[in-house]
Design an enzyme around this catalytic site. Sequence first.
Site, mmCIF file in Angstrom:
data_model
loop_
_atom_site.group_PDB
_atom_site.id
_atom_site.type_symbol
_atom_site.label_atom_id
_atom_site.label_comp_id
_atom_site.label_asym_id
_atom_site.label_seq_id
_atom_site.Cartn_x
_atom_site.Cartn_y
_atom_site.Cartn_z
ATOM 1 C CG ASP A 39 -2.161 -1.082 1.178
ATOM 2 O OD1 ASP A 39 -2.078 -2.068 0.254
ATOM 3 O OD2 ASP A 39 -2.992 -0.715 1.616
ATOM 4 N NE ARG A 75 -0.436 3.233 14.430
ATOM 5 C CZ ARG A 75 0.218 2.162 13.954
ATOM 6 N NH1 ARG A 75 1.662 2.330 14.158
ATOM 7 N NH2 ARG A 75 -0.169 1.149 13.380
ATOM 8 C CG ASP A 120 -3.542 2.916 13.212
ATOM 9 O OD1 ASP A 120 -3.601 3.147 14.265
ATOM 10 O OD2 ASP A 120 -3.106 1.801 12.738
ATOM 11 C CB SER A 178 -3.710 -6.518 8.273
ATOM 12 O OG SER A 178 -4.891 -6.222 9.392
#
Length: 418
Positions: free
Chosen positions: A17, A97, A126, A182
């Site tokens: 991606d 994050r 996210d 994922s």
Amino acid sequence: MSDVKPKVILAYSGGLDTSVILKWLCEKGFEVVAFCANVGQFEEDFTAVKTKAVSCGALKCIVSDLRADFVENYVFEAIKSNAIYESRYLLGTSIARPCIAKEMVRIAHEEGASYIAHGATGKGNDQVRFEMCCQALHPKIQCIAPWRDAEFIEQFKGRSDLLAYCTKHSIPVDAKPKANYSIDENLFHTSYESGCLEDAACGPEDDMFKMTVSPQAAPDKSEKFKIDFVNGVPVKIENLDDGTVKTDALDIFLYCNEIAGRNGVGRIDIVENRFVGIKSRGVYETPGGTLLRAAHLDLEGICMDREVKRITEGLSAEFARLCYNGFWFAPEMELIRHSIDYSQKDVVGTVWIELYKGNVIVNGRSSPKSLYNADLASMDIEGGGDAFDYNPADAQGFIRINTVRLKTYAALRAKDSN
């Protein structure tokens, strides 16, 4: 007309991606600086990531080793607060994050970039975390989220379109078969979701896990350890079986991952509530975090006043909610973190731990700031011993006063029933 291209800092993993996004941004006229955060991903080849980024058109690829910062300023903050989201999730992705976003903003300032970009989907948490953290630290930064861009979504409807684009632009693609789920990983945890795991009734395959063995496959002999805390933070761990000692923050945490992982500690399989309103199924392994949280909670039991404990439990829940939802750099989070820091000033001492087949067993605790008094608690000593004036007969009045409102409520309910 100026020929200067706008510059963007792209959060880059080297995967399908973000490699497509990198090239797509170049085609849209951006000068792309790829950024990859080393937060302890399992067996990541950062040299290969840098090479691939440049081959896809990046001006450069910056890899920042954030592991020590991540442990000291984020992971240990979660341990101090006993943070856990919806009573189960230890925030492994959430807490990484803000650490990554802060470094992105630093690089944006250093590179003179006006944009940041990421590959987070339009359905997940996210996207919220990255953008809110970045904008809290750099109010003028602009965010590009291709998976919310109508043109990008029209061009790339699925994996086959992404792969065709890679073929067209000679973007190298990992030849290994793609897992049917994922993965997000850092040194705090590894998470697995999507794909086959979207069926909430479908259990995870055991060979999926990276950081832990299953409890069933863990050794038949337990291991014993001693963990020292100062101000709520682990400062030393000692293996009581082989004498191994760790005192550096990063080393302590990596060792906790190792020992808890080999003893089958830290796996969960849950359905949680995303901030965007969607329920999500996730499988997580957080070995070191599970171990340290259990030890820290136990030490608080002997060091922390009852009412302070009651208040910090509310702060812990709010810490977890704010972290999960992306409000790490919000003023209310500053208030909570300062309050938790104050609550930890007497959380000093040692916890003895035994690990066995998925279990974290506390074998004892000791503290120079202990509020526990054996004489006061003893059933074999009348009163409070020499140090305390405690008369058990006083409990009669204490109970009578505390039942006044209960009796009043009961009388009201009896009246209603009649």
